[in-house]
Design a protein around this motif. Structure first.
Motif, PDB file in Angstrom:
ATOM      1  N   GLY A 255       0.780  -1.216   0.000  1.00 12.78           N
ATOM      2  CA  GLY A 255       0.000   0.000   0.000  1.00 12.78           C
ATOM      3  C   GLY A 255       0.818   1.275   0.000  1.00 12.78           C
ATOM      4  O   GLY A 255       0.257   2.375  -0.001  1.00 12.78           O
ATOM      5  N   ARG A 256       2.150   1.156  -0.001  1.00 16.43           N
ATOM      6  CA  ARG A 256       3.014   2.335   0.057  1.00 16.43           C
ATOM      7  C   ARG A 256       3.845   2.532  -1.204  1.00 16.43           C
ATOM      8  O   ARG A 256       4.506   3.557  -1.360  1.00 16.43           O
ATOM      9  CB  ARG A 256       3.946   2.240   1.277  1.00 16.43           C
ATOM     10  CG  ARG A 256       3.215   2.239   2.601  1.00 16.43           C
ATOM     11  CD  ARG A 256       4.158   2.269   3.786  1.00 16.43           C
ATOM     12  NE  ARG A 256       4.961   1.051   3.867  1.00 16.43           N
ATOM     13  CZ  ARG A 256       6.258   1.002   3.634  1.00 16.43           C
ATOM     14  NH1 ARG A 256       6.919   2.090   3.279  1.00 16.43           N
ATOM     15  NH2 ARG A 256       6.915  -0.139   3.763  1.00 16.43           N
ATOM     16  N   HIS A 257       3.846   1.529  -2.076  1.00 14.44           N
ATOM     17  CA  HIS A 257       4.678   1.597  -3.279  1.00 14.44           C
ATOM     18  C   HIS A 257       3.883   1.147  -4.501  1.00 14.44           C
ATOM     19  O   HIS A 257       2.849   0.472  -4.384  1.00 14.44           O
ATOM     20  CB  HIS A 257       5.934   0.718  -3.125  1.00 14.44           C
ATOM     21  CG  HIS A 257       6.834   1.146  -2.028  1.00 14.44           C
ATOM     22  ND1 HIS A 257       6.710   0.663  -0.744  1.00 14.44           N
ATOM     23  CD2 HIS A 257       7.863   2.038  -2.000  1.00 14.44           C
ATOM     24  CE1 HIS A 257       7.633   1.219   0.025  1.00 14.44           C
ATOM     25  NE2 HIS A 257       8.342   2.052  -0.713  1.00 14.44           N
ATOM     26  N   ARG A 258       4.375   1.524  -5.645  1.00 15.04           N
ATOM     27  CA  ARG A 258       3.808   1.082  -6.906  1.00 15.04           C
ATOM     28  C   ARG A 258       4.940   0.792  -7.878  1.00 15.04           C
ATOM     29  O   ARG A 258       6.040   1.342  -7.750  1.00 15.04           O
ATOM     30  CB  ARG A 258       2.870   2.142  -7.488  1.00 15.04           C
ATOM     31  CG  ARG A 258       3.532   3.482  -7.762  1.00 15.04           C
ATOM     32  CD  ARG A 258       2.526   4.498  -8.257  1.00 15.04           C
ATOM     33  NE  ARG A 258       3.173   5.763  -8.616  1.00 15.04           N
ATOM     34  CZ  ARG A 258       2.530   6.798  -9.115  1.00 15.04           C
ATOM     35  NH1 ARG A 258       1.210   6.734  -9.319  1.00 15.04           N
ATOM     36  NH2 ARG A 258       3.181   7.898  -9.424  1.00 15.04           N
ATOM     37  N   ALA A 259       4.675  -0.088  -8.839  1.00 14.34           N
ATOM     38  CA  ALA A 259       5.683  -0.499  -9.824  1.00 14.34           C
ATOM     39  C   ALA A 259       5.218  -0.095 -11.218  1.00 14.34           C
ATOM     40  O   ALA A 259       4.028  -0.165 -11.539  1.00 14.34           O
ATOM     41  CB  ALA A 259       5.926  -1.998  -9.757  1.00 14.34           C
TER      42      ALA A 259
END
Length: 280
Positions: A255-259
């Motif tokens: 919930g804190r990062h995206r790729a």
């Protein structure tokens, strides 16, 4: 050396129409408005852009042969090597002057889904394109072995990467390696297995964080004792995927990062892991 202002108007506005063949060769038909007279001292000059200080200048001159009224033709065969990089295209006459060529129509259909022929020792790819200033240039690659990505996807917390390996054998212990850009050591790896005529690797993204540099490079190591090979996408008609091919950012499970998948200026595949932006 003559400047553009010293050329006659029809030479200044010369335009090149490009046709690619399935082997990777290019044909240039140069049209000079008002230039109906035959010229046997003309050439198409390719000059490689240098980067940084001390870069060696390279030039390739292709003779232009009259084929029709106002049309001169040059051929860049697939057997001629070009150093990897960007090459500017010029019209040049027998007196040594040069002026940038304008782009015409580009028939690059034969480059789409191109499959390199077996038995070769190097792979040359050349894609003509229009620069930001409206001039003709070529993007050239020279690689072997080569890993061509065909279907990269970020979904369900993992990177699924399908591709084709040319010029090397895929071993049972082949690995996909994720390397912070500008570094040498792999931060994460995943097994790569045969999948039809290509390979498939699935890399869980849990634990990956934004790297100190600009994303993660992706490499395929066909066997534990084999050199790793950069994963790229060059076997088509798109010279600059960095700005023309966009992949959506996919949230990760924490919930804190995206790729997000993308490409470098050389069309090498790049994986970016970013901080998730808070909703406004």
């Amino acid at each position: 050396m003559m400047t553009a202002a010293e050329f006659s108007p029809e030479q200044v506005r010369a335009r090149a129409h490009c046709t690619a063949d399935a082997a990777g060769g290019l044909t240039f038909d140069v049209v000079r408005p008002g230039g109906d007279e035959e010229r046997w001292d003309a050439g198409l000059l390719l000059c490689r852009r240098t980067t940084g200080f001390g870069g060696a200048a390279e030039e390739v001159r292709l003779p232009l042969v009259p084929t029709a009224a106002g049309v001169l033709r040059a051929a860049l065969p697939s057997t001629m090597t070009l150093t990897e990089g960007v090459w500017n295209a010029y019209f040049t006459a027998g007196d040594g002057g040069r002026v940038r060529l304008l782009p015409g129509t580009h028939d690059l259909r034969s480059l789409v889904n191109r499959v390199p022929r077996s038995g070769r020792t190097w792979l040359g790819v050349r894609i003509p394109y229009t620069t930001q200033r409206g001039n003709l240039a070529l993007r050239a690659w020279q690689r072997w072995p080569h890993v061509e990505v065909t279907d990269p996807l970020v979904a369900d917390g993992a990177l699924a990467l399908r591709g084709r390996l040319y010029g090397a054998e895929l071993g049972e212990r082949a690995r996909l390696e994720v390397v912070p850009r500008g570094r040498r050591r792999a931060l994460a790896t995943a097994g790569a297995r045969a999948d039809g005529a290509g390979f498939l690797a699935v890399l869980p993204l849990a634990g990956l964080r934004p790297p100190p540099g600009d994303g993660y490079e992706l490499w395929l190591r066909p066997a534990p004792d084999a050199p790793r090979i950069r994963v790229a996408r060059i076997l088509d008609d798109v010279a600059d995927k960095q700005h023309r091919m966009r992949h959506p950012a996919v949230p990760l499970a924490d919930g804190r990062h995206r790729a997000r998948l993308g490409y470098t200026g050389a069309n090498d595949l790049l994986l970016r892991v970013e901080e998730e932006r808070p909703a406004r």
